[in-house]
Design an enzyme around this catalytic site. Structure first.
Site, PDB file in Angstrom:
ATOM      1  N   SER A  49       0.807  -1.227   0.000  1.00 22.07           N
ATOM      2  CA  SER A  49       0.000   0.000   0.000  1.00 22.07           C
ATOM      3  C   SER A  49       0.836   1.272   0.000  1.00 22.07           C
ATOM      4  CB  SER A  49      -0.931   0.042   1.217  1.00 22.07           C
ATOM      5  OG  SER A  49      -1.573  -1.174   1.395  1.00 22.07           O
ATOM      6  N   HIS A  53       3.015   4.265   7.836  1.00 19.88           N
ATOM      7  CA  HIS A  53       2.085   4.281   8.970  1.00 19.88           C
ATOM      8  C   HIS A  53       2.665   5.084  10.122  1.00 19.88           C
ATOM      9  CE1 HIS A  53      -0.625   1.223   7.310  1.00 19.88           C
ATOM     10  NE2 HIS A  53       0.452   0.665   6.816  1.00 19.88           N
ATOM     11  N   LYS A 254      -8.887  -5.274   8.732  1.00 23.41           N
ATOM     12  CA  LYS A 254      -8.511  -3.865   8.690  1.00 23.41           C
ATOM     13  C   LYS A 254      -9.312  -3.054   7.675  1.00 23.41           C
ATOM     14  CE  LYS A 254      -4.443  -2.122   9.327  1.00 23.41           C
ATOM     15  NZ  LYS A 254      -3.007  -1.835   9.246  1.00 23.41           N
ATOM     16  N   ARG A 315       1.956 -10.764   1.789  1.00 24.79           N
ATOM     17  CA  ARG A 315       2.542 -10.423   3.080  1.00 24.79           C
ATOM     18  C   ARG A 315       3.193 -11.656   3.695  1.00 24.79           C
ATOM     19  NH1 ARG A 315      -2.710  -8.891   2.836  1.00 24.79           N
ATOM     20  NH2 ARG A 315      -3.325  -6.734   3.176  1.00 24.79           N
ATOM     21  N   ILE A 340       8.640  -9.629   8.830  1.00 22.44           N
ATOM     22  CA  ILE A 340       8.496  -8.208   8.489  1.00 22.44           C
ATOM     23  C   ILE A 340       7.263  -8.016   7.603  1.00 22.44           C
ATOM     24  CG2 ILE A 340       9.687  -6.155   7.623  1.00 22.44           C
ATOM     25  CD1 ILE A 340      11.151  -7.426   9.947  1.00 22.44           C
ATOM     26  N   CYS A 410       2.219   9.276 -21.353  1.00 27.34           N
ATOM     27  CA  CYS A 410       1.356   9.427 -20.182  1.00 27.34           C
ATOM     28  C   CYS A 410       2.131  10.019 -19.019  1.00 27.34           C
ATOM     29  CB  CYS A 410       0.774   8.087 -19.776  1.00 27.34           C
ATOM     30  SG  CYS A 410      -0.047   7.223 -21.109  1.00 27.34           S
ATOM     31  N   CYS A 445      -1.896   4.520 -20.207  1.00 28.98           N
ATOM     32  CA  CYS A 445      -1.938   3.567 -21.327  1.00 28.98           C
ATOM     33  C   CYS A 445      -1.174   2.302 -21.002  1.00 28.98           C
ATOM     34  CB  CYS A 445      -1.499   4.211 -22.640  1.00 28.98           C
ATOM     35  SG  CYS A 445       0.212   3.956 -23.073  1.00 28.98           S
TER      36      CYS A 445
END
Ligand SMILES: Cc1cc2nc3c(=O)[nH]c(=O)nc-3n(C[C@H](O)[C@H](O)[C@H](O)COP(=O)(O)OP(=O)(O)OC[C@H]3O[C@@H](n4cnc5c(N)ncnc54)[C@H](O)[C@@H]3O)c2cc1C
Ligand SMILES: Cc1cc2nc3c(=O)[nH]c(=O)nc-3n(C[C@H](O)[C@H](O)[C@H](O)COP(=O)(O)OP(=O)(O)OC[C@H]3O[C@@H](n4cnc5c(N)ncnc54)[C@H](O)[C@@H]3O)c2cc1C
Lengths: 484, 432
Positions: A49, A53, A254, A315, A340, A410, A445
């Site tokens: 993601s 954090h 989550k 993960r 990790i 692009c 594209c």
């Protein structure tokens, strides 16, 4: 054939291995990184993601909590030094019910105990001022201003490029499959290829348990591969969210997040499903539906038709729930950087310090290197055409006219940028490597326009036939032979 | 650098517009054409099949032939053009930022600009197919370029998703070049492209076309090894239990074209959410005075024929604009659409001193209809009506705004284009 000896060998060029290499490169240590993939960031670091954090998720007192908060605090300086895109956009955990509000209070208290700065709970009015597209059903939010976003693979490249510039050696397609120990040196083998080292850092991500197994050690937990799928939206949708938006976590998990990316797209995901294979980064119809549904809880009218690509990452979830970074209980100078999972990216700068401390306490002498270069290359951090000021653009073109030829429409990547990527301290050899370094082919594209031109540039640079150019691995040729 | 007229894009829209500017009396030396490819011609260069130029040349030629005819005409007139040159942005003051091997990074100030950037393909992301992301997955346009311009094959055995004209033409090209096409899948119950193409490109090459079928999974780690296809229901959702695995080494998809208007994001030009092109008046002028647009940048055309008309309109309009840059319309009539109409272009008519001159309103419908009646309404009152008979989304409909009709439109704030399906005889359904 003589086996090359190193002081330190790092297994894995994910973010954990990369930060370790970066830290070691500051000292007079002969070091190498062994990576199974063809490129840096071949594992979890490639697809996640990308959130830095703030550190209110992990339980008080855990190693995860400690390293997350510290990593988040170090991230801004680190990315500045290396010219990596980072934005301290802040995050919001959104609550819809009174129950959620209680949970937000809990997260706030936990965050404060962990040392997260400036946490605050806001009401719906403030929330909708900050994020006008968020559902009108949302009533509260926990704001964490220290949270941010970063480009995970670019951070890993930057760390490794710096390490390579300072003399760390990189071996790609070196999948460690056997490790011998003679009481002083560990010999690491990949088929017939061998290197040896006095100190080994096991940063193999999903495969740390297998590496441990090679020296006959069983880690005190199992690694469960849990896949997360994503949709990436076109830059036109950047108005969807200006912070990272989470829902309040529940027993169900989550939830799905919506976040801007440093490049101006919007990322939506991930779900979390246990998969059989650690390498299973495929996306599923059901998974994408799950994500679409989750996203609509936060922003009801999110425009998922603007999806330009979908992808997934796996993960390395430890059954113990915490990071495990320590010297092997059985083998001297063999250090595990294991378990990790998220927030491994956010924690990375602190993981690096932590690993260095362990190496030091194991007796590795740390003498500062004279002539250490703090940037990616000896000429500084590379800047791409689209990042340049008008004046820099004029200069770049006058030095190399290929900067005046746009290959990727692009993302405004020029031939000059591509050539630069082919000649970096860790050179790109495939279309995907060029793509992740320059963004050519990452836009709306998705390379349909520039892919063949980039393949040509690679063919010219390395003097190989066009049909030999790969997408990423040895069997991923892009084109077949000539037409009739 | 200063230039009177800058045309961005050298597809048929840009080139014909340049030629028609000259026909209307503009000096060739006042025009600059900017093209990011290394040759003039735009999409025409990759269309080595016949079917172009009917309305312009009175004969049908291949795309590449039309491109070279137009380019020759440009060179003959000595109109300046720069290739390998990309426009990065255009601002309201009509300053154009360009990178080009000839001028480096520079700003060109223009009096009039024509946006003729054509279109781009949507990507696989929009399709949301499951599975892995191996090599061997291409958009139809990419395959057309690789095969026709570079002379390489994307694979030996291909599965195609989508039955638009482009996808079918590409399937045929692969078959002609010695590849094999396992099948063409179409999620709808009918072909997206024309019936002639189904016959000429698929049937004649014994390429199976599966309706109500989509690709649900891509399989293979490094290079694609197979795809999973499934039947879909009426809402387009795949039906569990109908999955079938088809071996292939390449996968080609077509999921639609969108006008390429990235460079005007910050120009303040209003875009139509339906066409994804600019809002224009009957002169194809955008809301920024002196900036015109034509071709696929305005709306997706299937044939060059209508692009020719638009480009010629723009050529004349540019001339007129340069003669009096301060002329302001007296009033504006918005053109609205009822529900069977997909979109119409122009989106409004401007009335100048001379009234609304003869012009054309182009429109498309959103389905396949057997007996369609098109009307124009002003304040609920019918001021125009035409029986179009059979009509589908493939065709562009035209409403000619004659002097007589213009007179009726005059004074309106808006007019509505309505489509009614006539059922047996005179019964019309209730919808406007
Ligand atoms: C879906 C998802 C979302 C996430 N979101 C976030 C987030 O928002 N924020 C955050 O902070 N973290 C997030 N994470 C976690 C973060 O991505 C990981 O913690 C981090 O990338 C782990 O890095 P690593 O270097 O430890 O492992 P990896 O990146 O997996 O690197 C391990 C490397 O070792 C190599 N390797 C493996 N075996 C061998 C061998 N035998 N020989 C040689 N090399 C080998 C692999 O090829 C790989 O390159 C997320 C993870 C996932 C999957
Ligand atoms: C497979 C296929 C088959 C077809 N078959 C037929 C047929 O049989 N008959 C028929 O009549 N029509 C056919 N067409 C349609 C026709 O070719 C196109 O509609 C037409 O070429 C579009 O013209 P255009 O000028 O608007 O755009 P384009 O031809 O796409 O030209 C736009 C140009 O602008 C350039 N440009 C864009 N942005 C910039 C920038 N920022 N800076 C500089 N330059 C820029 C582009 O590089 C391009 O060259 C077909 C099209 C396709 C794809």
């Amino acid at each position: 054939m003589a086996i090359t000896s190193y002081d330190v060998v790092i297994i894995g060029a994910g973010i954990s291995g990369a930060i370790t290499a970066y830290n070691i490169a500051k000292y007079n240590i002969k070091a190498a990184v062994l990576e199974a993939g063809i490129d840096v960031a071949s594992g979890s670091t490639r697809a996640n993601s990308a959130i830095v954090h703030a550190g209110y998720d992990a339980k008080e007192g855990t190693l995860k909590a400690q390293l997350n908060v510290r990593g988040c605090a170090l991230m801004e300086d680190l990315t500045k030094t290396l010219g990596v895109h980072y934005s301290k956009c802040g995050s919001l955990v959104i609550g819809f019910t009174e129950n959620d509000l209680e949970h937000l209070e809990l997260l706030k208290a936990r965050g404060e105990a962990n040392g997260v700065p400036d946490l605050e709970i806001i009401d719906e009015k403030r929330l909708h001022e900050l994020e006008p597209r968020v559902s009108k059903n949302a009533k509260h939010a926990l704001v964490a201003p220290s949270a941010g976003i970063v480009c995970p693979y670019d951070l890993a490249y930057a760390l490794c490029e710096n390490a390579a510039t300072n003399g760390v050696k990189f071996y790609f397609e070196f999948k460690v499959s056997k490790i011998d120990y003679d009481g002083e040196y560990y010999t690491l083998c990949c088929g017939k290829k061998k290197v040896r080292a006095k100190y080994v850092v096991n940063a193999a991500g999903l495969f740390v348990d297998e590496i441990a197994g090679m020296v006959g050690e069983k880690l005190p937990f199992d690694i469960i591969p849990r896949r997360g799928e994503y949709m990436l939206l076109d830059k036109g949708e950047i108005g969807t969210a200006s912070h990272t938006l989470f829902v309040t976590p529940s027993e169900k998990g989550k939830g799905i997040l919506i976040s801007p990316t440093v490049d101006g797209n919007v990322i939506v995901g991930p779900n979390a499903n246990v998969v059989e294979s650690k390498a299973d980064t495929s996306v599923t119809e059901e998974g994408l539906e799950e994500i679409a549904e989750g996203a609509k809880i936060i922003v009801e009218d999110i425009n998922l038709d603007a999806t330009i690509t979908t992808f997934a990452g796996v993960r390395a979830t430890p059954t113990s729930g915490d990071f495990y970074i320590q010297e092997s209980e059985k083998f001297k100078n063999f250090i595990h950087v294991a378990g990790i999972e998220s927030p491994g990216l956010a924690s990375a700068p602190a993981v690096g310090e932590y690993v260095l401390d362990i190496l030091k306490s194991c007796g590795l002498p740390l003498l500062e290197k004279s002539g250490y270069i703090s940037t990616r290359t000896k000429d500084g951090n590379c800047k791409q055409f689209y990042e340049m000021t008008e004046e820099e653009r004029v200069n770049a073109i006058s030095k190399d006219p290929r900067y005046a030829k746009v290959v990727c429409r692009c993302e405004m990547v020029t031939e000059g940028d591509v050539i630069d990527a082919l000649r970096r301290p860790i050179p790109s050899k495939t279309v995907d490597m060029v793509k992740r370094r320059t963004r050519a082919g990452m836009g709306r594209c998705q390379g349909n326009y520039c892919r063949s031109r980039i393949a040509e540039l690679i063919a010219e640079e390395f003097n190989i036939p066009l049909s030999e150019v790969k997408k990423f691995t040895s069997n991923s040729n892009i084109l077949y032979g000539k037409t009739k | 650098m200063d230039k009177s007229i800058v045309i961005i894009g050298s597809g048929p829209a840009g080139l014909i517009c340049a030629l028609s500017c000259c026909q209307s009396g503009i000096e060739p030396s006042d025009i600059l054409i900017i093209e990011r490819d290394s040759e003039l011609g735009g999409t025409l260069n990759q269309c080595i099949h016949s079917g172009f130029g009917k309305s312009y040349l009175d004969e049908v030629v291949t795309g590449t032939e039309l491109a070279s005819m137009l380019s020759d005409a440009i060179r003959q007139l000595e109109i300046e053009y720069i290739t390998d040159s990309t426009v990065l942005s255009v601002d309201k003051q009509k300053r154009i930022r360009v990178v080009s091997p000839k001028y480096g990074y520079c700003t060109i100030k223009a009096e009039a600009i024509v946006l003729a950037m054509g279109c781009r393909e949507k990507t696989k992301g929009a399709l949301q197919i499951g599975g892995t992301r191996p090599a061997g997955v291409f958009s139809a346009g990419a395959v057309q370029r690789i095969v026709n311009l570079k002379g390489y094959m994307p694979g030996k055995k291909t599965v195609v998703l989508g039955s638009g004209d482009l996808a079918m033409i590409v399937a045929r090209r692969l078959a002609l070049e010695g590849g094999s096409v396992a099948c063409v899948c179409e999620p709808k119950e009918y072909a997206e492209g024309s019936d002639e193409h189904v016959t000429e490109c698929l049937d004649n090459f014994e390429i199976p076309l599966y309706y109500s079928t989509t690709v649900t999974k891509i399989l293979g780690k490094e290079r694609i090894e197979a795809v999973e296809i499934s039947k879909v229901d009426k809402r387009g959702k795949s039906i569990k239990g109908t999955e079938q695995k088809i071996k292939c080494d390449s996968f080609v998809y077509q999921c639609g074209l969108v006008p390429e208007n990235e460079i005007i994001k910050e120009t303040g030009i209003r875009l139509d959410t339906r066409t994804k092109g600019a809002y224009v008046n009957q002169y194809f002028e955008t809301n920024v005075k002196g900036i015109f647009t034509c071709g696929n940048a305005v709306r997706i055309h299937d044939l060059v024929d209508f692009i020719v008309e638009e480009a010629q309109i723009v050529g004349a309009s540019v001339k007129k604009y340069l003669e009096d840059k301060t002329a302001k319309p007296k009033s504006t009539v918005r053109i609205k659409n009822s529900d069977k109409i997909l979109y119409s272009v122009p989106q409004h008519l401007d009335e100048y001193d001379e009234g609304i001159e003869d012009c054309v309103i182009y429109f498309r419908v959103n389905g396949k209809y057997d007996n369609l009646l098109i009307t124009l309404k002003k304040d609920g009152e019918e001021i125009y009506s035409r029986e179009k008979g059979k009509m589908s989304w493939l065709e562009t409909g035209k409403i000619l705004v004659t002097k007589e009709l213009a007179e009726k439109i005059k004074g309106a704030k808006e007019i509505v284009i309505c489509a009614q399906e006539k059922k047996n005889g005179n019964d019309t359904d209730n919808n406007s």
